[in-house]
Design a protein around this motif. Sequence first.
Motif, PDB file in Angstrom:
ATOM      1  N   ARG A 186       0.838  -1.206   0.000  1.00 51.66           N
ATOM      2  CA  ARG A 186       0.000   0.000   0.000  1.00 51.66           C
ATOM      3  C   ARG A 186       0.869   1.250   0.000  1.00 51.66           C
ATOM      4  NH1 ARG A 186      -4.144  -0.335   4.655  1.00 51.66           N
ATOM      5  NH2 ARG A 186      -5.000   1.436   3.516  1.00 51.66           N
ATOM      6  N   SER A 187       0.286   2.346  -0.452  1.00 53.56           N
ATOM      7  CA  SER A 187       1.018   3.618  -0.435  1.00 53.56           C
ATOM      8  C   SER A 187       1.031   4.169   0.986  1.00 53.56           C
ATOM      9  CB  SER A 187       0.359   4.627  -1.376  1.00 53.56           C
ATOM     10  OG  SER A 187      -0.888   5.061  -0.849  1.00 53.56           O
ATOM     11  N   LEU A 188       1.983   5.051   1.250  1.00 54.32           N
ATOM     12  CA  LEU A 188       2.033   5.686   2.567  1.00 54.32           C
ATOM     13  C   LEU A 188       0.765   6.501   2.817  1.00 54.32           C
ATOM     14  CD1 LEU A 188       5.774   6.748   2.697  1.00 54.32           C
ATOM     15  CD2 LEU A 188       4.662   4.970   4.048  1.00 54.32           C
ATOM     16  N   ARG A 189       0.227   7.098   1.775  1.00 54.87           N
ATOM     17  CA  ARG A 189      -1.033   7.848   1.908  1.00 54.87           C
ATOM     18  C   ARG A 189      -2.150   6.915   2.378  1.00 54.87           C
ATOM     19  NH1 ARG A 189      -2.005   9.991  -3.311  1.00 54.87           N
ATOM     20  NH2 ARG A 189      -2.730   7.910  -3.790  1.00 54.87           N
ATOM     21  N   ASP A 190      -2.225   5.735   1.773  1.00 52.73           N
ATOM     22  CA  ASP A 190      -3.241   4.765   2.174  1.00 52.73           C
ATOM     23  C   ASP A 190      -3.023   4.259   3.596  1.00 52.73           C
ATOM     24  OD1 ASP A 190      -4.427   5.009  -0.303  1.00 52.73           O
ATOM     25  OD2 ASP A 190      -3.620   3.113  -1.077  1.00 52.73           O
ATOM     26  N   LEU A 191      -1.762   4.306   4.049  1.00 55.00           N
ATOM     27  CA  LEU A 191      -1.433   3.874   5.407  1.00 55.00           C
ATOM     28  C   LEU A 191      -1.673   4.977   6.437  1.00 55.00           C
ATOM     29  CD1 LEU A 191       1.809   1.886   4.586  1.00 55.00           C
ATOM     30  CD2 LEU A 191      -0.375   0.923   5.329  1.00 55.00           C
TER      31      LEU A 191
ATOM     32  N   SER B  81       0.443  15.310   4.847  1.00 54.40           N
ATOM     33  CA  SER B  81       1.551  16.151   4.409  1.00 54.40           C
ATOM     34  C   SER B  81       2.489  16.536   5.556  1.00 54.40           C
ATOM     35  CB  SER B  81       1.033  17.406   3.706  1.00 54.40           C
ATOM     36  OG  SER B  81       0.192  18.144   4.574  1.00 54.40           O
ATOM     37  N   LEU B  82       1.970  16.784   6.742  1.00 58.70           N
ATOM     38  CA  LEU B  82       2.827  17.113   7.877  1.00 58.70           C
ATOM     39  C   LEU B  82       3.688  15.911   8.262  1.00 58.70           C
ATOM     40  CD1 LEU B  82       3.761  19.044  10.041  1.00 58.70           C
ATOM     41  CD2 LEU B  82       1.816  18.347  11.439  1.00 58.70           C
ATOM     42  N   MET B  83       3.080  14.724   8.262  1.00 55.60           N
ATOM     43  CA  MET B  83       3.836  13.506   8.559  1.00 55.60           C
ATOM     44  C   MET B  83       4.906  13.271   7.501  1.00 55.60           C
ATOM     45  SD  MET B  83       0.871  10.847   9.559  1.00 55.60           S
ATOM     46  CE  MET B  83       0.189  10.701  11.177  1.00 55.60           C
ATOM     47  N   ALA B  84       4.603  13.611   6.250  1.00 55.17           N
ATOM     48  CA  ALA B  84       5.580  13.441   5.164  1.00 55.17           C
ATOM     49  C   ALA B  84       6.815  14.298   5.418  1.00 55.17           C
ATOM     50  CB  ALA B  84       4.948  13.782   3.816  1.00 55.17           C
ATOM     51  N   VAL B  85       6.615  15.515   5.890  1.00 55.76           N
ATOM     52  CA  VAL B  85       7.743  16.390   6.206  1.00 55.76           C
ATOM     53  C   VAL B  85       8.540  15.803   7.367  1.00 55.76           C
ATOM     54  CG1 VAL B  85       8.384  18.687   7.047  1.00 55.76           C
ATOM     55  CG2 VAL B  85       6.634  18.456   5.278  1.00 55.76           C
TER      56      VAL B  85
ATOM     57  N   GLY C   1       2.605  10.192  -2.180  1.00 50.40           N
ATOM     58  CA  GLY C   1       2.147   9.866  -3.530  1.00 50.40           C
ATOM     59  C   GLY C   1       1.537   8.470  -3.594  1.00 50.40           C
ATOM     60  N   GLY C   2       1.347   7.990  -4.787  1.00 44.50           N
ATOM     61  CA  GLY C   2       0.686   6.710  -4.993  1.00 44.50           C
ATOM     62  C   GLY C   2       1.595   5.496  -4.996  1.00 44.50           C
ATOM     63  N   GLU C   3       2.922   5.713  -4.863  1.00 42.58           N
ATOM     64  CA  GLU C   3       3.850   4.575  -4.865  1.00 42.58           C
ATOM     65  C   GLU C   3       3.658   3.729  -3.615  1.00 42.58           C
ATOM     66  OE1 GLU C   3       8.075   5.295  -6.451  1.00 42.58           O
ATOM     67  OE2 GLU C   3       7.449   7.190  -5.537  1.00 42.58           O
ATOM     68  N   SER C   4       3.864   2.431  -3.770  1.00 42.95           N
ATOM     69  CA  SER C   4       3.771   1.543  -2.610  1.00 42.95           C
ATOM     70  C   SER C   4       4.949   1.771  -1.680  1.00 42.95           C
ATOM     71  CB  SER C   4       3.746   0.079  -3.054  1.00 42.95           C
ATOM     72  OG  SER C   4       5.013  -0.296  -3.578  1.00 42.95           O
ATOM     73  N   LEU C   5       4.749   1.473  -0.420  1.00 46.22           N
ATOM     74  CA  LEU C   5       5.827   1.551   0.560  1.00 46.22           C
ATOM     75  C   LEU C   5       6.978   0.650   0.130  1.00 46.22           C
ATOM     76  CD1 LEU C   5       7.096   2.327   3.248  1.00 46.22           C
ATOM     77  CD2 LEU C   5       5.689   0.559   4.338  1.00 46.22           C
ATOM     78  N   GLU C   6       6.641  -0.516  -0.391  1.00 48.86           N
ATOM     79  CA  GLU C   6       7.644  -1.472  -0.853  1.00 48.86           C
ATOM     80  C   GLU C   6       8.566  -0.850  -1.911  1.00 48.86           C
ATOM     81  OE1 GLU C   6       6.975  -6.028  -1.728  1.00 48.86           O
ATOM     82  OE2 GLU C   6       6.074  -4.800  -3.294  1.00 48.86           O
ATOM     83  N   ARG C   7       7.979  -0.147  -2.860  1.00 44.12           N
ATOM     84  CA  ARG C   7       8.777   0.474  -3.928  1.00 44.12           C
ATOM     85  C   ARG C   7       9.635   1.612  -3.386  1.00 44.12           C
ATOM     86  NH1 ARG C   7       7.977   1.721 -10.094  1.00 44.12           N
ATOM     87  NH2 ARG C   7       9.853   2.957 -10.292  1.00 44.12           N
TER      88      ARG C   7
END
Length: 92
Positions: A40-45, A49-53, A74-80
């Motif tokens: 899953r993507s980090l967004r889905d998890l 945006s604050l956590m991303a920073v 973004g839409g990339e999986s955590l794995e990638r």
Amino acid sequence: MPGAGAVTRAEPPRTGPADMVIAAVCEVLGVARADLDPRRSLRDLGLDSLMAVQLRKQLKTGCGVNITAGRLPGGESLERIVRDLTVAAEPV
């Protein structure tokens, strides 16, 4: 061979680049490693945006990995993301 009553030690925690990235993600998201689905993507998890920073800063200071904060939610999986970051962190 340990005798009766001998204390055995657990395996040391994993500390490779991928494990450091996953640990940072778990810390920022406030979840256990077992609760992360790397497909899953980090967004889905739950990453916002604050956590991303925060995650970007932690990856830079703790792992020596530089990534744009915009890529993380973004839409990339955590794995990638982990695979790309750990390849980038390997010495040449």
